[in-house]
Design a protein around this motif. Structure first.
Motif, short mmCIF file in Angstrom:
data_model
loop_
_atom_site.label_atom_id
_atom_site.label_comp_id
_atom_site.label_asym_id
_atom_site.label_seq_id
_atom_site.Cartn_x
_atom_site.Cartn_y
_atom_site.Cartn_z
N TRP A 111 0.81 -1.22 0.00
CA TRP A 111 0.00 0.00 0.00
C TRP A 111 0.84 1.26 0.00
N THR A 112 2.02 1.22 0.63
CA THR A 112 2.90 2.40 0.63
C THR A 112 3.25 2.78 -0.80
N GLY A 113 3.52 1.74 -1.60
CA GLY A 113 3.88 1.96 -2.99
C GLY A 113 2.73 2.57 -3.77
N TYR A 114 1.54 2.05 -3.54
CA TYR A 114 0.36 2.57 -4.25
C TYR A 114 0.11 4.01 -3.87
N LEU A 115 0.30 4.32 -2.59
CA LEU A 115 0.10 5.68 -2.11
C LEU A 115 1.03 6.64 -2.86
#
Ligand SMILES: Nc1ncnc2c1ncn2[C@@H]1O[C@H](COP(=O)(O)OP(=O)(O)OP(=O)(O)O)[C@@H](O)[C@H]1O
Ligand SMILES: [Mg+2]
Lengths: 312, 327
Positions: A111-115
């Motif tokens: 999710w960090t990457g998607y953010l």
């Protein structure tokens, strides 16, 4: 540089008749002729161009048609504001873009990457004036914590005026810098992410894993440094673009820099100011490319030894 | 012959890749041992799964690939189910790895010295000056002239052969018990290949290290390896003493490989002596993977997968060899 000078000259030579702007309605025809003569506007174009280049080379940028102030003086009084703005925007863009890009690469698929991906999408699709207006609305109108226009208090150091030394000056810098830097930030982030992913796939990283080096060391010492080169090139080139983009930001925030000066001079067909602005922006482009190249030699040993090899 | 515990013992190692709709199995239940001080060669044509097998031993299969194994033990200690931290301390310290391409194996932005000292300090409790003198010793051992100056050099300042020597030094930093060399000379000039192989053998002999030498060069195997494992389509099809396998190969595929053993140092003829091509990983079939290209295949070969069985001194996975007809 000469090419830019030529373009600037040609562009503005045919933009409009400055005399019309300078003289009053009630002035006589003789006065107009006399003014034309004094400004050298009756000479043939090549003569005017040569004079223009010669003047520029000796630092004489002419006199503003509107305020009758020397252009150099006018521009140099506005330059610190713009340079400080662009500087802060670059710091903001690099300082946020590089960590975000690295995070996006290392946490890809989580999710960090998607953010991080989402952030760039927003950043890249929002036009500068909209970001600026939105920020003003949020932080100056809804929550009035930051000033929405001007430079705040400035301190004079020689001919340079700085907003770095006062609280209001620093606060005033925040919104315009974020606005101006946001686009560059997204560029840097995407580039950083791509470069980092590329580097992480390379053989020498694999070999470092096989040698048992710690993951943190591999990521932040080796992969990061190897990914930084192209990012530095692009941010260097973007520095010039920021100088150009600052026109919009300065208009939105009524920032008293050269961008705003340029907008005003366009409105007034103030040709010498416009030409001088273009010349100075071009000068910065060239200087910055040089600095970036020098930085390369510092970072990449392959170039360093190439240089020595050629000397030897 | 294996009375003492082998340095490395691999049992039923499989490497698979999860794809959108299916799972591709690239290495299939490979089992082998490496004895102390032994050089085990792994041969097979491109795509046979040699690199994956050797990387799987040190847990270096990139996702979406994953490893399954009944056991992988290093001197009796299981290493196939270690956490990331533990397996990292195995890499470099217990098992050294050498890759194919010395040109891309070194970080271009750091000096040779930086990289050596960094690796030494990761594994051994030494101060930087101590690590530095160890780095110099290592460079001397791998035959690099003027090692003190070389420490300041960047990788691009060295030739390919020199770089591969540095890579060997890096792999030997912590005196590992086993070195895995994945085609260590393929990217090098033919004239240097023999030197590098000889250097590797000498260093490991001196230290009593074992080597897994991956190559598709039968000539290198014949000269360097004590035993050889032949891989085909993700499986080990024959394992035996090099002398035995070279002189008297049991598996028809191995015999095909032996068809042309180039002398070491001569340009390699690729292993294309056998007509047809290896089935790609993920191809579904019953029976022997080599059956389609095999000159002596029987009906049974196409329907029943052969197991690795003892035939005389070696292990062979072939129905024909097992029934004694092909021998
Ligand atoms: N990331 C991956 N995803 C899917 N399949 C892969 C992946 N990596 C390797 N493979 C497959 O695994 C097979 C074995 O690869 P491996 O690199 O072990 O071959 P090799 O025997 O070392 O060949 P070479 O002699 O060319 O080095 C290849 O056929 C390849 O298609
Ligand atoms: Mg390989």
């Amino acid at each position: 540089m000469t090419a830019v000078g030529a373009i600037a000259f040609v562009l503005f030579h045919y933009v409009g008749d400055p005399v019309e702007m300078m003289v009053g309605v009630e002035d006589s025809a003789e006065m107009r002729v006399e003014l034309r003569e004094r400004l050298g506007l009756n000479d043939p174009a090549p003569v005017q161009f040569i004079r223009f280049i010669g003047d520029v080379a000796t630092g004489n940028l002419g006199v503003s048609y509107r305020t009758r102030q020397p252009v150099a003086e006018l521009i140099f009084s506005r330059l610190p504001a713009t340079l400080e703005l662009v500087f802060c925007a670059t710091i903001f863009a690099l300082g946020t873009g590089i960590p975000l890009g690295v995070a996006a690469a290392l946490y890809r698929g989580r999710w960090t990457g998607y953010l991080a991906d989402l952030t760039t999408l927003v950043g890249i699709s929002m036009p500068t004036f909209m970001t600026g207006t939105l920020l003003i609305f949020l932080f100056a109108v809804t929550f009035p914590i930051l000033p929405s226009f001007g430079r705040g208090e400035v301190v004079k150091i020689g001919w340079w005026t700085t907003g770095f030394l006062t609280v209001s000056g620093l606060k005033s810098l925040i919104l315009p810098s974020v606005t101006l830097g946001l686009f560059q930030l997204t560029m840097i982030m995407r580039l950083m992410r791509g470069e980092m992913l590329e580097t992480l796939r390379s053989d020498f990283i694999k070999f470092q894993h096989a040698r048992g080096l710690s993951t943190r060391r591999i990521h932040f010492r080796h992969a990061l440094r190897n990914s930084l080169m192209p990012v530095i090139t692009v941010s260097g080139m973007q520095f010039g673009a920021l100088l150009a983009f600052s026109i919009v930001t300065e208009s939105v925030f009524q920032w008293p820099g050269v961008g705003l000066l340029f907008v005003q001079s366009v409105n007034n067909v103030d040709v010498p100011v416009m030409a001088a602005y273009l010349m100075i922006v071009a000068a910065f482009f060239v200087t910055i490319n040089l600095v970036v190249d020098l930085l390369y030699y510092y970072i990449d040993p392959r170039l360093k030894s190439g240089l020595q090899g050629r000397r030897a | 012959m294996m009375t003492e515990t082998p340095i490395l013992s691999v049992r039923d190692l499989s490497v698979s890749f999860a794809q959108f709709d299916r799972t591709i199995s690239a290495v299939h239940t490979a089992s082998f041992d490496v004895a102390r001080g032994e050089v085990l060669g792994i041969v097979g044509e491109s795509g046979a799964g040699k690199s994956l097998t050797s990387m799987a031993i040190v847990g270096l299969i990139p996702p979406p690939g994953y490893i399954e194994a009944t056991s992988i033990t290093l001197e009796g200690r299981p290493i196939h189910n270690l956490g990331p931290k533990e397996i990292r301390s195995v890499r470099g310290r217990d098992i050294g790895v050498i890759f194919q391409d010395p040109l891309t194996s070194l970080d271009p932005l750091f000096t040779i010295g930086d990289q050596l000292i960094e690796t030494i300090c990761t594994h051994l409790p030494l101060t930087v000056p101590e690590a530095r003198s160890r780095a110099i010793d290592l460079l001397i051992e791998v035959g690099i002239p003027a090692p003190e100056q070389r420490l300041q050099s960047y990788p691009h300042e060295l030739s390919g052969g020199m770089r591969q020597r540095v890579v060997i030094a890096l792999a030997l930093c912590a005196e590992p018990k086993l070195v895995i060399a994945d085609e260590p000379t393929t990217a090098l000039d033919v004239s240097i290949q023999a030197q590098i192989i000889a250097l590797l053998l000498r260093l490991c002999r001196e230290r009593g290290m074992s080597i897994i030498l991956v190559t598709h060069d039968m000539g290198v195997i014949a000269e360097a390896a004590d035993r050889v494992a032949v891989m085909y389509a993700g499986r080990i099809v024959e394992v035996g003493k090099t002398r035995q396998v070279v002189k008297n190969a049991r598996h028809p595929y191995t015999r095909g490989l032996m068809g042309a053993i180039p002398k070491i140092g001569q340009p390699r003829t690729k292993l294309a002596q056998i007509s047809g091509s290896m089935p790609r990983p993920g191809t579904e079939f019953e029976g022997c993977a080599f059956a389609e290209r095999c000159a002596v295949a029987e009906a049974k070969c196409r329907s029943l997968r052969p197991q690795l069985l003892t035939v005389d001194d070696s292990y062979v996975a072939c129905h024909v060899a097992a029934s004694g007809v092909g021998a």
